[in-house]
Design a protein around this motif. Structure first.
Motif, PDB file in Angstrom:
ATOM      1  N   PRO A  11      53.491  68.893  19.717  1.00 52.74           N
ATOM      2  CA  PRO A  11      53.175  70.299  19.987  1.00 52.74           C
ATOM      3  C   PRO A  11      51.703  70.516  20.334  1.00 52.74           C
ATOM      4  N   LEU A  12      50.828  69.697  19.772  1.00 53.46           N
ATOM      5  CA  LEU A  12      49.412  69.810  20.088  1.00 53.46           C
ATOM      6  C   LEU A  12      49.170  69.463  21.554  1.00 53.46           C
ATOM      7  N   ALA A  13      49.771  68.375  22.020  1.00 54.02           N
ATOM      8  CA  ALA A  13      49.598  67.956  23.413  1.00 54.02           C
ATOM      9  C   ALA A  13      50.129  69.022  24.371  1.00 54.02           C
ATOM     10  N   ALA A  14      51.328  69.523  24.120  1.00 52.20           N
ATOM     11  CA  ALA A  14      51.913  70.528  25.018  1.00 52.20           C
ATOM     12  C   ALA A  14      51.111  71.824  24.999  1.00 52.20           C
ATOM     13  N   SER A  15      50.725  72.286  23.823  1.00 52.99           N
ATOM     14  CA  SER A  15      49.999  73.559  23.748  1.00 52.99           C
ATOM     15  C   SER A  15      48.595  73.448  24.338  1.00 52.99           C
ATOM     16  N   LEU A  16      47.918  72.333  24.111  1.00 53.58           N
ATOM     17  CA  LEU A  16      46.591  72.160  24.712  1.00 53.58           C
ATOM     18  C   LEU A  16      46.692  71.990  26.227  1.00 53.58           C
ATOM     19  N   ALA A  17      47.760  71.360  26.690  1.00 53.96           N
ATOM     20  CA  ALA A  17      47.974  71.246  28.137  1.00 53.96           C
ATOM     21  C   ALA A  17      48.177  72.638  28.748  1.00 53.96           C
ATOM     22  N   ILE A  18      48.938  73.479  28.065  1.00 54.80           N
ATOM     23  CA  ILE A  18      49.150  74.849  28.542  1.00 54.80           C
ATOM     24  C   ILE A  18      47.817  75.605  28.586  1.00 54.80           C
ATOM     25  N   MET A  19      47.001  75.436  27.548  1.00 58.44           N
ATOM     26  CA  MET A  19      45.690  76.091  27.539  1.00 58.44           C
ATOM     27  C   MET A  19      44.845  75.598  28.709  1.00 58.44           C
ATOM     28  N   GLY A  20      44.848  74.294  28.933  1.00 57.33           N
ATOM     29  CA  GLY A  20      44.096  73.735  30.054  1.00 57.33           C
ATOM     30  C   GLY A  20      44.584  74.266  31.387  1.00 57.33           C
ATOM     31  N   MET A  21      45.899  74.404  31.523  1.00 57.16           N
ATOM     32  CA  MET A  21      46.446  74.944  32.777  1.00 57.16           C
ATOM     33  C   MET A  21      46.045  76.407  32.968  1.00 57.16           C
ATOM     34  N   PHE A  22      46.001  77.165  31.871  1.00 62.40           N
ATOM     35  CA  PHE A  22      45.511  78.541  31.974  1.00 62.40           C
ATOM     36  C   PHE A  22      44.062  78.548  32.461  1.00 62.40           C
ATOM     37  N   ILE A  23      43.241  77.720  31.850  1.00 62.47           N
ATOM     38  CA  ILE A  23      41.814  77.678  32.197  1.00 62.47           C
ATOM     39  C   ILE A  23      41.607  77.268  33.652  1.00 62.47           C
ATOM     40  N   LEU A  24      42.328  76.241  34.104  1.00 57.61           N
ATOM     41  CA  LEU A  24      42.170  75.749  35.477  1.00 57.61           C
ATOM     42  C   LEU A  24      43.040  76.499  36.493  1.00 57.61           C
ATOM     43  N   ARG A  25      43.791  77.485  36.016  1.00 57.21           N
ATOM     44  CA  ARG A  25      44.658  78.301  36.881  1.00 57.21           C
ATOM     45  C   ARG A  25      45.655  77.438  37.653  1.00 57.21           C
ATOM     46  N   CYS A  26      46.312  76.573  36.901  1.00 62.11           N
ATOM     47  CA  CYS A  26      47.300  75.673  37.523  1.00 62.11           C
ATOM     48  C   CYS A  26      48.571  75.603  36.680  1.00 62.11           C
ATOM     49  N   LEU A  27      49.088  76.768  36.276  1.00 62.60           N
ATOM     50  CA  LEU A  27      50.302  76.797  35.463  1.00 62.60           C
ATOM     51  C   LEU A  27      51.480  76.208  36.235  1.00 62.60           C
ATOM     52  N   HIS A  28      52.097  75.211  35.629  1.00 64.39           N
ATOM     53  CA  HIS A  28      53.260  74.533  36.211  1.00 64.39           C
ATOM     54  C   HIS A  28      54.147  74.124  35.042  1.00 64.39           C
ATOM     55  N   PRO A  29      55.247  74.854  34.780  1.00 64.00           N
ATOM     56  CA  PRO A  29      56.058  74.598  33.582  1.00 64.00           C
ATOM     57  C   PRO A  29      56.448  73.137  33.348  1.00 64.00           C
ATOM     58  N   PRO A  30      56.869  72.378  34.376  1.00 60.44           N
ATOM     59  CA  PRO A  30      57.217  70.982  34.099  1.00 60.44           C
ATOM     60  C   PRO A  30      56.038  70.160  33.570  1.00 60.44           C
ATOM     61  N   ALA A  31      54.822  70.613  33.823  1.00 64.03           N
ATOM     62  CA  ALA A  31      53.649  69.871  33.362  1.00 64.03           C
ATOM     63  C   ALA A  31      53.558  69.846  31.836  1.00 64.03           C
ATOM     64  N   ALA A  32      54.006  70.902  31.177  1.00 65.31           N
ATOM     65  CA  ALA A  32      53.997  70.885  29.712  1.00 65.31           C
ATOM     66  C   ALA A  32      54.887  69.757  29.206  1.00 65.31           C
ATOM     67  N   ALA A  33      55.954  69.465  29.938  1.00 62.01           N
ATOM     68  CA  ALA A  33      56.830  68.345  29.574  1.00 62.01           C
ATOM     69  C   ALA A  33      56.121  67.013  29.774  1.00 62.01           C
ATOM     70  N   VAL A  34      55.229  66.939  30.754  1.00 58.93           N
ATOM     71  CA  VAL A  34      54.482  65.694  30.983  1.00 58.93           C
ATOM     72  C   VAL A  34      53.694  65.331  29.731  1.00 58.93           C
ATOM     73  N   ALA A  35      53.047  66.313  29.106  1.00 57.27           N
ATOM     74  CA  ALA A  35      52.287  66.049  27.880  1.00 57.27           C
ATOM     75  C   ALA A  35      53.202  65.509  26.780  1.00 57.27           C
ATOM     76  N   LEU A  36      54.400  66.082  26.656  1.00 54.90           N
ATOM     77  CA  LEU A  36      55.359  65.598  25.662  1.00 54.90           C
ATOM     78  C   LEU A  36      55.858  64.192  25.992  1.00 54.90           C
ATOM     79  N   ILE A  37      56.123  63.949  27.264  1.00 51.43           N
ATOM     80  CA  ILE A  37      56.609  62.635  27.702  1.00 51.43           C
ATOM     81  C   ILE A  37      55.599  61.551  27.372  1.00 51.43           C
ATOM     82  N   VAL A  38      54.332  61.853  27.582  1.00 50.95           N
ATOM     83  CA  VAL A  38      53.261  60.895  27.281  1.00 50.95           C
ATOM     84  C   VAL A  38      53.274  60.541  25.795  1.00 50.95           C
ATOM     85  N   VAL A  39      53.376  61.546  24.954  1.00 47.94           N
ATOM     86  CA  VAL A  39      53.375  61.294  23.505  1.00 47.94           C
ATOM     87  C   VAL A  39      54.652  60.569  23.086  1.00 47.94           C
TER      88      VAL A  39
END
Length: 179
Positions: A110-138
């Protein structure tokens, strides 16, 4: 009684896809065929690049979800090149970093996915499948930062290129130009 049933169906149809817009069969087929062609091309090139470089990882598991956005919803802000490429790459980098810092998977995921979402907000690159990438990595215990660049970034770039070519050949503008 019949009228009450009709009212109930209308009221609860939302929960069974009643809020989804109607899509013409020609558009459905265009999207499905595009996703097939695009994914086949991306996976073939990625597999070849993986064999060339001697890497076993050449596939980004959430690529199918990204393809849905790129080929079926090319107008969506979440399907635009920056969102796809930067969102996926950033999320992989975040997931790998979290994995290095947190050994407990129930906290790391959950830390990886939530921090990835925060990063996407900051960089203005929201892409829902990307949150899954963080989970897949872990989940996959991916600890090499190289994974964020190949296959994640390379697959994302190839998908966007395939989506752009296909969409424009079939009469859909992609990527969307700001108005």
């Amino acid at each position: 009684m019949k009228q009450s049933f009709v009212i109930l169906v209308k009221k609860y149809s939302f929960y069974f896809g009643g809020d989804q817009p109607a899509v013409a069969w020609a558009e459905r087929l265009r999207s499905v065929f595009g996703a097939f062609i695009g994914l086949a091309l991306v996976l073939t090139v990625a597999k070849y690049l993986g064999e060339l470089s001697g890497l076993d990882e050449w596939l980004m598991a959430s690529l199918g979800a990204s393809a849905l956005l790129v080929f079926a919803l090319p107008q969506s802000p979440m399907a635009q090149p920056w969102a796809v490429v930067a969102g996926n790459t950033l999320s992989a980098l975040v997931g790998i970093t979290v994995l290095h810092l947190v050994s407990e998977p129930l906290l790391a995921m959950p830390l990886a996915a939530s921090l990835a979402i925060m990063g996407m907000f900051i960089l203005r690159c929201l892409h829902p499948p990307a949150a899954a990438v963080a989970l897949i990595v872990v989940l996959g215990h991916v600890t090499h930062y190289r994974y964020a660049f190949f296959p994640v970034m390379v697959d994302s770039i190839l998908l966007v290129l395939a989506g752009g070519i296909y969409s424009n050949l079939t009469g859909k503008a992609y990527p969307n130009r700001p108005k």
